[in-house]
Design a protein around this motif. Sequence first.
Motif, PDB file in Angstrom:
ATOM      1  N   GLU A  25       0.719  -1.175   0.051  1.00  0.00           N
ATOM      2  CA  GLU A  25       0.007   0.118   0.229  1.00  0.00           C
ATOM      3  C   GLU A  25       0.943   1.310   0.002  1.00  0.00           C
ATOM      4  O   GLU A  25       1.972   1.423   0.545  1.00  0.00           O
ATOM      5  N   PRO A  26       0.737   2.321  -0.696  1.00  0.00           N
ATOM      6  CA  PRO A  26       1.398   3.691  -0.720  1.00  0.00           C
ATOM      7  C   PRO A  26       1.138   3.978   0.709  1.00  0.00           C
ATOM      8  O   PRO A  26       0.160   4.143   1.337  1.00  0.00           O
ATOM      9  N   THR A  27       2.601   4.117   1.312  1.00  0.00           N
ATOM     10  CA  THR A  27       2.912   4.612   2.755  1.00  0.00           C
ATOM     11  C   THR A  27       3.919   5.778   3.003  1.00  0.00           C
ATOM     12  O   THR A  27       4.668   5.597   2.251  1.00  0.00           O
ATOM     13  N   TRP A  28       3.478   6.698   3.729  1.00  0.00           N
ATOM     14  CA  TRP A  28       4.474   7.623   4.093  1.00  0.00           C
ATOM     15  C   TRP A  28       4.697   7.692   5.767  1.00  0.00           C
ATOM     16  O   TRP A  28       3.895   7.546   6.279  1.00  0.00           O
ATOM     17  N   VAL A  29       5.750   7.761   6.070  1.00  0.00           N
ATOM     18  CA  VAL A  29       6.294   7.999   7.470  1.00  0.00           C
ATOM     19  C   VAL A  29       6.090   9.350   7.880  1.00  0.00           C
ATOM     20  O   VAL A  29       6.720  10.112   7.368  1.00  0.00           O
ATOM     21  N   LEU A  30       5.349   9.620   8.805  1.00  0.00           N
ATOM     22  CA  LEU A  30       5.088  10.885   9.520  1.00  0.00           C
ATOM     23  C   LEU A  30       6.260  11.287  10.576  1.00  0.00           C
ATOM     24  O   LEU A  30       7.018  12.244  10.579  1.00  0.00           O
ATOM     25  N   GLN A  31       6.173  10.170  11.297  1.00  0.00           N
ATOM     26  CA  GLN A  31       7.132   9.941  12.468  1.00  0.00           C
ATOM     27  C   GLN A  31       7.216   8.727  12.837  1.00  0.00           C
ATOM     28  O   GLN A  31       6.589   7.804  12.084  1.00  0.00           O
ATOM     29  N   LYS A  32       7.999   8.165  13.773  1.00  0.00           N
ATOM     30  CA  LYS A  32       8.493   6.822  14.129  1.00  0.00           C
ATOM     31  C   LYS A  32       7.443   5.828  13.740  1.00  0.00           C
ATOM     32  O   LYS A  32       7.511   4.812  12.951  1.00  0.00           O
ATOM     33  N   ASN A  33       6.336   5.978  14.384  1.00  0.00           N
ATOM     34  CA  ASN A  33       5.218   4.829  14.263  1.00  0.00           C
ATOM     35  C   ASN A  33       3.876   5.563  13.696  1.00  0.00           C
ATOM     36  O   ASN A  33       2.942   4.934  13.815  1.00  0.00           O
ATOM     37  N   LYS A  34       3.993   6.575  13.205  1.00  0.00           N
ATOM     38  CA  LYS A  34       2.730   7.402  12.793  1.00  0.00           C
ATOM     39  C   LYS A  34       2.870   7.389  11.260  1.00  0.00           C
ATOM     40  O   LYS A  34       3.893   7.943  10.566  1.00  0.00           O
TER      41      LYS A  34
ATOM     42  N   VAL B  85       1.039   7.312   7.076  1.00  0.00           N
ATOM     43  CA  VAL B  85      -0.182   7.591   6.274  1.00  0.00           C
ATOM     44  C   VAL B  85      -0.027   6.734   5.307  1.00  0.00           C
ATOM     45  O   VAL B  85       0.925   6.204   4.553  1.00  0.00           O
ATOM     46  N   LYS B  86      -1.263   5.894   5.107  1.00  0.00           N
ATOM     47  CA  LYS B  86      -1.337   4.900   3.926  1.00  0.00           C
ATOM     48  C   LYS B  86      -2.574   5.283   2.957  1.00  0.00           C
ATOM     49  O   LYS B  86      -3.478   5.764   3.648  1.00  0.00           O
ATOM     50  N   VAL B  87      -2.598   4.771   1.862  1.00  0.00           N
ATOM     51  CA  VAL B  87      -3.719   4.753   0.942  1.00  0.00           C
ATOM     52  C   VAL B  87      -4.048   3.370   0.755  1.00  0.00           C
ATOM     53  O   VAL B  87      -3.385   2.524   0.396  1.00  0.00           O
ATOM     54  N   ARG B  88      -5.312   3.229   1.253  1.00  0.00           N
ATOM     55  CA  ARG B  88      -5.889   1.550   1.478  1.00  0.00           C
ATOM     56  C   ARG B  88      -7.210   1.478   0.751  1.00  0.00           C
ATOM     57  O   ARG B  88      -7.857   2.371   0.591  1.00  0.00           O
ATOM     58  N   GLU B  89      -7.240   0.348   0.398  1.00  0.00           N
ATOM     59  CA  GLU B  89      -8.566  -0.155  -0.260  1.00  0.00           C
ATOM     60  C   GLU B  89      -9.240  -1.062   0.944  1.00  0.00           C
ATOM     61  O   GLU B  89      -8.775  -1.843   1.601  1.00  0.00           O
ATOM     62  N   PHE B  90     -10.622  -0.767   0.938  1.00  0.00           N
ATOM     63  CA  PHE B  90     -11.578  -1.286   1.945  1.00  0.00           C
ATOM     64  C   PHE B  90     -12.860  -1.757   1.482  1.00  0.00           C
ATOM     65  O   PHE B  90     -13.525  -0.528   1.204  1.00  0.00           O
ATOM     66  N   LYS B  91     -13.385  -2.827   1.357  1.00  0.00           N
ATOM     67  CA  LYS B  91     -14.517  -3.106   0.781  1.00  0.00           C
ATOM     68  C   LYS B  91     -14.923  -2.034  -0.429  1.00  0.00           C
ATOM     69  O   LYS B  91     -15.919  -1.705  -0.950  1.00  0.00           O
TER      70      LYS B  91
ATOM     71  N   VAL C 204      -7.673   7.163   2.593  1.00  0.00           N
ATOM     72  CA  VAL C 204      -6.497   7.844   3.168  1.00  0.00           C
ATOM     73  C   VAL C 204      -6.454   7.783   5.038  1.00  0.00           C
ATOM     74  O   VAL C 204      -7.406   8.039   5.584  1.00  0.00           O
ATOM     75  N   ASP C 205      -5.614   6.582   5.290  1.00  0.00           N
ATOM     76  CA  ASP C 205      -5.326   6.559   6.669  1.00  0.00           C
ATOM     77  C   ASP C 205      -4.471   6.958   7.334  1.00  0.00           C
ATOM     78  O   ASP C 205      -3.265   6.745   7.061  1.00  0.00           O
ATOM     79  N   ILE C 206      -4.509   7.702   8.317  1.00  0.00           N
ATOM     80  CA  ILE C 206      -3.564   8.385   9.270  1.00  0.00           C
ATOM     81  C   ILE C 206      -3.869   7.950  10.614  1.00  0.00           C
ATOM     82  O   ILE C 206      -4.558   8.060  11.126  1.00  0.00           O
ATOM     83  N   ARG C 207      -2.428   7.057  11.362  1.00  0.00           N
ATOM     84  CA  ARG C 207      -2.750   6.348  11.913  1.00  0.00           C
ATOM     85  C   ARG C 207      -1.484   5.959  12.691  1.00  0.00           C
ATOM     86  O   ARG C 207      -0.388   6.004  12.168  1.00  0.00           O
ATOM     87  N   GLU C 208      -1.411   5.818  14.032  1.00  0.00           N
ATOM     88  CA  GLU C 208      -0.339   5.150  15.078  1.00  0.00           C
ATOM     89  C   GLU C 208      -0.445   3.514  14.720  1.00  0.00           C
ATOM     90  O   GLU C 208      -1.427   2.993  14.778  1.00  0.00           O
ATOM     91  N   PHE C 209       0.891   3.140  14.756  1.00  0.00           N
ATOM     92  CA  PHE C 209       1.065   1.781  14.378  1.00  0.00           C
ATOM     93  C   PHE C 209       1.774   0.981  15.197  1.00  0.00           C
ATOM     94  O   PHE C 209       2.577   1.843  16.128  1.00  0.00           O
ATOM     95  N   TYR C 210       1.726  -0.149  15.940  1.00  0.00           N
ATOM     96  CA  TYR C 210       2.627  -0.686  16.931  1.00  0.00           C
ATOM     97  C   TYR C 210       3.251  -1.786  16.327  1.00  0.00           C
ATOM     98  O   TYR C 210       2.704  -2.610  15.584  1.00  0.00           O
ATOM     99  N   GLU C 211       4.352  -2.198  17.093  1.00  0.00           N
ATOM    100  CA  GLU C 211       4.873  -3.380  16.735  1.00  0.00           C
ATOM    101  C   GLU C 211       4.573  -4.824  17.431  1.00  0.00           C
ATOM    102  O   GLU C 211       4.576  -4.588  18.566  1.00  0.00           O
ATOM    103  N   LYS C 212       4.366  -5.703  16.846  1.00  0.00           N
ATOM    104  CA  LYS C 212       4.318  -7.110  17.302  1.00  0.00           C
ATOM    105  C   LYS C 212       4.957  -8.014  16.628  1.00  0.00           C
ATOM    106  O   LYS C 212       4.478  -8.269  15.496  1.00  0.00           O
TER     107      LYS C 212
ATOM    108  N   LEU D  93       4.665  -4.431  11.739  1.00  0.00           N
ATOM    109  CA  LEU D  93       3.797  -3.109  12.120  1.00  0.00           C
ATOM    110  C   LEU D  93       2.324  -3.418  12.181  1.00  0.00           C
ATOM    111  O   LEU D  93       1.901  -3.630  10.978  1.00  0.00           O
ATOM    112  N   LEU D  94       1.524  -3.299  13.297  1.00  0.00           N
ATOM    113  CA  LEU D  94      -0.083  -3.402  12.797  1.00  0.00           C
ATOM    114  C   LEU D  94      -0.472  -2.203  13.379  1.00  0.00           C
ATOM    115  O   LEU D  94      -0.225  -1.258  14.325  1.00  0.00           O
ATOM    116  N   PRO D  95      -1.758  -1.875  12.665  1.00  0.00           N
ATOM    117  CA  PRO D  95      -2.558  -0.480  13.044  1.00  0.00           C
ATOM    118  C   PRO D  95      -3.189  -0.493  14.247  1.00  0.00           C
ATOM    119  O   PRO D  95      -3.545  -1.554  14.845  1.00  0.00           O
TER     120      PRO D  95
END
Length: 111
Positions: A46-55, A57-63, A68-76, A80-82
């Motif tokens: 997915e086209p993805t840009w890093v704003l900050q370490k775990n923040k 921006v992604k362009v996503r398809e859903f249904k 445009v998804d602006i979100r914090e991600f975490y590592e597991k 990286l998971l939303p």
Amino acid sequence: MPKNKKQAAASASGSSSDSDDGPVDRNPPPSKKAKASSGARTEDKEPTWVLQKNKLVKVREFKGKTYVDIREFYEKNGELLPGKKGISLPVDLWRKLLTLTDEINDAISAN
């Protein structure tokens, strides 16, 4: 009696190794998706840009719709998971937000 189990196992197996090292992993650890510097686009499906370490921006398809998804991600487990903190804007709202940038910047400057 040996003080620890490693010494006991070494004595029982006849090994003379005094090394406490475990098996050596010669493969480098897998790289993390958001390792890029701030503002950089990552190599992702997915086209993805890093704003900050775990923040991110992604362009996503859903249904069948694009967001445009602006979100914090975490590592597991090295992946990286939303997270819950974020917003997904449909394209029409994203474009409306872009038209408001001058007004938003003026409001920021006034504070």
